[in-house]
Design an enzyme around this catalytic site. Structure first.
Site, PDB file in Angstrom:
ATOM      1  N   CYS B  87       0.824  -1.219   0.000  1.00 18.76           N
ATOM      2  CA  CYS B  87       0.000   0.000   0.000  1.00 18.76           C
ATOM      3  C   CYS B  87       0.856   1.266   0.000  1.00 18.76           C
ATOM      4  CB  CYS B  87      -0.940  -0.010   1.194  1.00 18.76           C
ATOM      5  SG  CYS B  87      -1.752  -1.588   1.376  1.00 18.76           S
ATOM      6  N   HIS B 336      -9.329   3.811  -1.016  1.00 20.77           N
ATOM      7  CA  HIS B 336      -7.960   3.310  -0.905  1.00 20.77           C
ATOM      8  C   HIS B 336      -7.615   2.372  -2.066  1.00 20.77           C
ATOM      9  CE1 HIS B 336      -4.219   2.029   0.642  1.00 20.77           C
ATOM     10  NE2 HIS B 336      -4.609   1.059   1.436  1.00 20.77           N
TER      11      HIS B 336
END
Lengths: 129, 388
Positions: B87, B336
């Protein structure tokens, strides 16, 4: 998990065999082939863990990927083994019973199967001690 | 090393973008950034593309070349590289671009981030994301990302007595901000009760403690500070760019509910920028789960360990608070798309420092910071930016 990837770690997964650095005395599970403290000065040897320890922290998994879905809800925990290292593993107990500090011992269990005709992965889970 | 400035930013909408493909998303963000900088594509010297798992989410590898091609730059034969750190892939792409310009190797460099997560089922997404942790010794037990952060949350609650309301307040605040961000996935305010009554995902984390699965892309253009005024009147200076690593597995950490890589990257950033914590006007942190924002505020040194919950409850981190955190809505409300997040954070700070943040503008914002986390904290990338 592919067959060779699982198969080559079978002794460790089945028997809770990790490693120990004879130079600094630190135990490792999951096993390490290089001691992060001593690096090339380290002397890594196999070590069979007693399998007793305690729950450091835990969660109850309610949603996961498809192959584990049948097991939900199930507790997973970070276990501190008596020799001093920590590992992640499922705990087989009532989801309301698990708590921080709970003494546990290792047990040999089925982890997951790869569909009706694929590999069955066995390994270490924990139960209340 | 040369000083580096951001001269252009571009963002797609974040959300479930079923009618837009992976490559279209990335090119859309890139073209917006090029237009924002007033550039021609031919002026781009090099490209970095942050992407966590194109191979799992869209079965596509070779992302660097793919994006260069669809951006119409393949025939210029520019170098194009994919960066991957779960991420933190986007933050890493930005850091590579900054390093590339600072070194003197190139002048005008674009960093993009992209992820298309909704082409596969929820189960496949969960499994792909589990690859950001240790597949052999965490993932094999069915351990998911929410459950790893849930174990951090449980440890934190046990040590510091964080309340359910304090944790939920992170989500409420970020949805308030997201409601004021036109690209956000959730442009909707929520209440504490909505968070507290949402479905349990991994105890003690509930659905509304978790960032969503998203599609989206982001892009930023950097150049040497001394050339920035050729392109824009409002360049934003990169004051610090740092990165740190820690163990891939959560169980090997010194302290389960402290991200040491955040402490390391943050300390390095403040040292590099020559700034103190009180100099920061706003910060975009990696709130993949509500507990992650609590830890980030503390690990970056904005307060003592154990205090962030109370500060959040008191409005210290709100849009009109002393230290606004996640003015974009954060990962929680803005969405996200994993590879895009790190660069979206940069875009938000740049908008704020330019005074372009509309309804979520922080008055007089001059210095902003970003913190982008890969996995449960095995990689952390931080940046500090200043108005010029």
């Amino acid at each position: 998990m592919s067959v060779p990837r699982f198969w080559r770690k079978q002794p460790q997964r089945y028997n809770l065999i990790g490693t120990k650095c004879e130079t600094c005395g630190t135990h490792y599970f999951p096993p390490r082939t290089l001691c992060p403290k001593c690096r090339r000065e380290g002397k890594i040897v196999e070590h069979k863990f007693k399998g007793t320890g305690k729950v450091v922290t835990f969660s109850i998994i309610r949603t996961t990927s498809e192959e584990y879905d049948i097991q939900t809800p199930f507790p997973v925990a970070i276990i501190e083994l008596d020799e001093g290292t920590r590992m992640t593993a499922p705990v087989v107990c009532d989801i309301n019973e698990i708590h921080i500090g709970m003494p546990v011992k290792s047990t040999f269990r089925k982890i997951v199967s790869d569909g009706p005709s694929g590999t069955i992965v066995y390994g270490t889970k924990f139960v209340p001690a | 090393m040369r000083d580096v400035a951001v001269i252009g930013i571009g963002l797609t909408n974040f959300g479930e973008m079923w009618d837009t493909s992976f490559r279209e998303l990335c090119v859309e963000a890139g073209v917006k950034a090029i237009e924002d900088a007033g550039l021609d594509g031919e002026q781009i010297d090099e490209m970095f593309v942050g992407n966590m798992s194109g191979g799992r989410f869209v079965l596509q590898e070779h992302i660097g070349a793919l994006i260069a091609d669809y951006a119409g730059l393949a025939t210029n034969h520019i170098p194009s590289t994919r960066t991957e750190a779960a991420c933190a892939s986007g933050g890493l792409a930005f850091r590579q671009a900054v390093t590339c310009v600072a070194s003197g190797m190139q002048d005008v460099v674009i960093a993009a981030g992209v992820e298309k997560m909704t082409d596969v089922s929820g189960g496949e997404t969960t499994d792909a994301l589990a690859g950001a942790a240790d597949r052999e010794w965490e993932g094999i037990y069915g351990v998911t990302f929410p459950s790893l952060y849930a174990m951090m949350a449980r440890d934190y609650i046990h040590k510091y007595g964080l309340t359910r309301e304090q944790l939920a307040q992170v989500a409420v605040k970020n949805h308030f901000n997201g409601a004021r961000n036109p690209i956000a996935q959730f442009r909707k305010e929520i209440t504490l009760d909505v968070v507290k009554n949402s479905t349990l995902v991994a105890d003690p984390l509930r659905l509304m403690d978790c960032s969503p699965v998203s599609d989206g892309a982001s892009a930023v253009i950097v150049c040497p500070l001394e050339r920035a005024h050729e392109f824009t009147d409002t360049p934003v200076k990169v004051l610090a760019s740092t990165q740190a690593t820690d163990t891939i597995s959560l169980h090997d950490r010194r302290d389960i509910s402290t991200i040491d890589a955040t402490i390391a990257a943050g300390n390095r950033a403040f040292k590099m920028a020559g700034l103190e914590r009180k100099d920061i006007d706003l910060v975009e942190v990696h709130d993949c789960f509500t507990i992650a924002e609590i830890c980030a505020i503390e690990d970056l040194g904005f307060c003592k360990k154990g205090e962030a919950g109370k500060l959040t409850e008191e409005g210290y981190t709100a849009l009109d608070g002393k230290l606004p955190v996640n003015t974009s809505g954060g990962l929680k409300a803005c969405g996200h798309p994993v590879g895009a997040t790190g660069i979206k954070q940069v875009c938000e700070i740049v908008q704020q420092l330019r005074g372009d943040a509309g309804k979520r503008q922080v008055n007089g914002a001059e210095i902003g910071m970003t913190q982008n986390v890969g996995g449960t904290g095995a990689t952390v990338v931080t940046h500090i930016f200043g108005r010029t």
